[in-house]
Design a protein around this motif. Structure first.
Motif, PDB file in Angstrom:
ATOM      1  N   CYS A  61       0.843  -1.201   0.000  1.00 48.10           N
ATOM      2  CA  CYS A  61       0.000   0.000   0.000  1.00 48.10           C
ATOM      3  C   CYS A  61       0.882   1.256   0.000  1.00 48.10           C
ATOM      4  N   GLU A  63       0.250   4.116   1.138  1.00 53.49           N
ATOM      5  CA  GLU A  63       0.147   4.909   2.366  1.00 53.49           C
ATOM      6  C   GLU A  63       0.769   4.213   3.573  1.00 53.49           C
ATOM      7  N   CYS A  64       0.526   2.905   3.698  1.00 52.47           N
ATOM      8  CA  CYS A  64       0.862   2.267   4.979  1.00 52.47           C
ATOM      9  C   CYS A  64       1.745   1.031   4.860  1.00 52.47           C
ATOM     10  N   ASN A  66       0.971  -1.882   4.022  1.00 52.53           N
ATOM     11  CA  ASN A  66       0.231  -3.139   4.180  1.00 52.53           C
ATOM     12  C   ASN A  66       0.153  -3.808   2.803  1.00 52.53           C
ATOM     13  N   CYS A  73      -4.523  -0.092   0.445  1.00 51.68           N
ATOM     14  CA  CYS A  73      -5.101  -1.284   1.068  1.00 51.68           C
ATOM     15  C   CYS A  73      -6.539  -0.986   1.514  1.00 51.68           C
ATOM     16  N   CYS A  76      -6.760   1.631   4.376  1.00 58.11           N
ATOM     17  CA  CYS A  76      -6.542   3.021   3.950  1.00 58.11           C
ATOM     18  C   CYS A  76      -7.701   3.537   3.097  1.00 58.11           C
TER      19      CYS A  76
HETATM   20 ZN   LIG Z   1      -2.797   1.071   3.541  1.00 58.79          ZN
END
Ligand SMILES: [Zn+2]
Length: 203
Positions: A61, A63-64, A66, A73, A76
């Motif tokens: 992902c 952003e994160c 994952n 994900c 998010c």
């Molecule tokens: Zn994420």
């Protein structure tokens, strides 16, 4: 490995690959390989298909970090979750453990490892610098919850993050003390874990 020359080379190669997985010794690898061969028609095709899919269609992902199939994900993408509360975990298993506790409704960041000076694991071997860069650019008050194991590596990583953040909008907390030293978050029961999150302490 015992009896290595008694089996066809392709079975031996399968055993060798299985033996590389954590917790899978040579005997277990042999048992797994031979039980795969005994599965009903279609099993091996489905297994191969799944392995191909995770190899080609799973990514991290944006952003994160994952695992996901798209840019973001599912966590998010969920607009009901609080983007100003970010739970930092070592790996996906810890994320799953915290999700299963049901107590956290913010977002995550997965480090994919802890800094480990004794084992030569540097910040650059993890996603920790990516986290700090993201947080230093945050423009709203944001709580960072360090949900890392109570080990020397967990401590080293927490201190590195704390010293790398130059953004006054970030407040940092860590899971409540009382977790056994060296505890693996993944193995804590949901109640202990949710209490640790609810009783988190300012870092
Ligand atoms: Zn994420």
């Amino acid at each position: 490995m015992e009896n290595q020359n008694l089996l066809p080379i392709f079975i031996e190669k399968l055993i060798t690959q299985l033996n590389k997985l954590p917790g899978i010794g040579s005997k277990t690898a042999q048992r797994l390989a031979l039980s795969i061969l005994k599965k009903p028609d279609g099993y091996i095709e489905n297994l191969v298909d799944s392995l191909n899919k995770v190899s080609t269609d799973v990514r991290l992902c944006m952003e994160c970090q994952n695992y996901c199939e798209d840019d973001l994900c599912l966590i998010c993408q969920d607009e009901k979750r609080n983007p100003n509360s970010i739970c930092v975990v070592e790996d996906i298993l810890d994320l799953i453990a915290i999700e299963n506790s049901g107590v956290f409704k913010g977002k995550y960041f997965v480090l994919h490892g802890l800094i480990s000076p004794l084992n030569g694991v540097l910040p650059s071997n993890t996603k920790v610098d990516l986290l700090c860069k993201k947080l230093n650019a945050v423009s709203e008050p944001t709580e960072l919850i360090l949900s890392l194991n109570s080990t020397s590596d967990g401590d080293a990583t927490c201190h590195y993050i704390n010293e790398s953040l130059k953004n006054d909008l970030i407040s940092i907390s860590r899971l409540a003390s009382g977790l056994p030293f060296g505890s693996d978050l993944d193995y804590l029961d949901s109640r202990t874990l949710s209490q640790a999150i609810e009783n988190r302490k300012s870092f």
